[in-house]
Scaffold this active site. Structure first.
Site, PDB file in Angstrom:
ATOM      1  N   ALA A  73      73.469  35.573 -19.043  1.00 16.76           N
ATOM      2  CA  ALA A  73      72.167  35.461 -18.371  1.00 16.76           C
ATOM      3  C   ALA A  73      72.027  36.432 -17.203  1.00 16.76           C
ATOM      4  CB  ALA A  73      71.963  34.032 -17.895  1.00 16.76           C
ATOM      5  N   THR A  74      73.111  36.744 -16.536  1.00 17.05           N
ATOM      6  CA  THR A  74      73.022  37.706 -15.429  1.00 17.05           C
ATOM      7  C   THR A  74      72.506  39.038 -15.964  1.00 17.05           C
ATOM      8  OG1 THR A  74      74.844  36.619 -14.273  1.00 17.05           O
ATOM      9  CG2 THR A  74      74.344  38.884 -13.622  1.00 17.05           C
ATOM     10  N   CYS A 328      78.784  29.331  -8.889  1.00 16.82           N
ATOM     11  CA  CYS A 328      78.664  30.794  -8.929  1.00 16.82           C
ATOM     12  C   CYS A 328      78.740  31.395  -7.546  1.00 16.82           C
ATOM     13  CB  CYS A 328      77.352  31.186  -9.595  1.00 16.82           C
ATOM     14  SG  CYS A 328      77.078  30.312 -11.115  1.00 16.82           S
TER      15      CYS A 328
END
Ligand code: PMP
Length: 381
Positions: A73-74, A328
């Site tokens: 997703a990053t 994260c």
């Protein structure tokens, strides 16, 4: 029952054994490069990739040609936002997003601000929700993108996707959503919600880490976005680099399983989550649930514990794997910016714990956790 109990599924999930089984042949006998056009090894890999593309597309009601595989997703968020910046700047230079986005959106916006982009970071209400009026008021003639996460990773609040999609369409502005936490947990329909770009990641839905995808609406301005990885023009030029065939096969299978099992999994998760939450609320004084109680992910509860030091609390929870703030950003000791932006003090943000359940969470584990949390908090107090 094995200790510690894993209650951090929003951080990552184990690979489902059925997913792993589908992946295994692609490490060994079917090891071909999906870009090899001239032999059976390549064809087999390509067939598997295209099958997975269909499985991913099916989960969100997209077409397979609208799916681009990425490393997660990053990367998908970077590709969507930076890629659109490149086709819009300097004519259009304004982005609307929200303060509680993941860093994988916020830091992309921060980076683009240095290059001349202007960003409006909307402040959600105390439950984490933003309103359509807030977005409407932030619109400018040079707005090229609205990027709003589907569901928040820390508090689980689900944003009004359909309404945002309608607004974006009405004003001819592209709508991107980071759906990393919603995928596999909620029914997602990119058509119904008018979503132009959607980021997702494998490791949040029982596929491996390091694989993800970006949905890019076909025949839209979104499909003109500029690639951020140049090279052999894989993925129709959107993302060069030899494809992670094993990861892709895993992601595809995980999406297919999620589509089939979502409803029954959710019924069980809601029951277990509600039990955990209500027993903590009833049996421990000075506790508060964060987020939007009626509009949130089925597997999560985020709870603040008054009268205890947050760091000590987290360290004392040796028999349960939970998180405070977001894993994260756990390298830093800052209180969660998500909790702060919905109005929690530093002290209360530190003393907040995210319990996130998953498909392997059992009734016995929840019963143990209820007792264990009560004893630990009382001991600390
Ligand atoms: N967005 C959200 C909402 C997330 O929860 C995460 C993972 N913590 C990411 C993006 C980053 O995903 P990935 O690990 O696949 O890069």
């Amino acid at each position: 029952m094995k200790l510690p109990i894993y209650l951090d599924y929003n951080s990552t999930t184990p690979v489902d054994s059925r997913v792993l089984e589908k992946m295994l042949p692609f490490f060994s006998e079917n090891f071909g490069n999906s870009a090899s056009r001239s032999h059976l090894f390549g064809w087999k890999a390509q067939e598997a990739v295209e099958n997975a593309r269909e499985q991913v597309a099916n989960l969100i009601n997209a077409e397979s040609k609208e799916i681009v595989f990425t490393s997660g997703a990053t990367e998908s968020n970077n590709l969507a936002i930076k890629g659109l910046f490149e086709i819009n700047y300097p004519n259009k230079k304004h982005i609307i997003t929200i303060q509680t986005e993941h860093k994988a959106v916020l830091d992309v916006c921060k980076h683009l601000e240095k290059l001349g982009v202007e960003v409006t970071y909307l402040q959600p209400d105390y439950t984490g929700l933003i309103t359509i009026e807030q977005i409407k008021n932030a619109l400018r003639p040079d707005t090229f993108l609205i990027s709003v996460m589907y569901a928040n990773n820390e508090i689980g609040t689900i944003q009004p996707m359909k309404k945002i999609g309608e607004l974006a369409q009405e004003h001819n502005i592209l709508f991107h959503t980071d759906a990393t936490q919603a995928i596999g947990k909620l029914e997602i329909d990119v058509q119904k919600d008018n979503i132009d770009l959607l980021s997702l990641s494998g490791h949040k839905l029982y596929a491996p880490k390091g694989i993800g995808a970006l949905f890019i609406r076909k025949n839209s301005r979104a499909s003109k976005l500029i690639a951020q990885m140049d090279g052999g023009k894989h993925e129709r030029g959107f993302r060069s680099g030899t494809l992670n065939v094993t990861g892709i096969v895993g992601l595809g299978e995980a999406c297919e399983l999620a589509k089939k099992e979502l409803t029954t999994d959710n019924q069980r998760l809601i029951m277990l989550r509600n039990k955990l939450e209500s027993e903590i609320l009833q049996n421990i004084s000075d506790v508060k649930v964060n987020g939007n109680i009626t509009n949130r992910l089925p597997n999560l509860t985020n709870i603040s514990f008054g009268g205890v030091d947050g760091e000590t609390l987290l360290m004392s929870f040796r028999d349960i794997a939970v998180s405070s703030g977001s894993a994260c950003t756990s390298a830093s000791v800052e209180p969660s910016y998500v909790l702060k932006s919905i109005g929690l003090s530093d002290v209360m943000a530190y003393a907040s714990i995210r319990f996130s359940l998953g498909k392997y969470t059992s009734q016995a584990e929840i019963d143990f956790t209820i007792k264990y949390v009560k004893e630990t908090v009382e001991l600390l107090r």
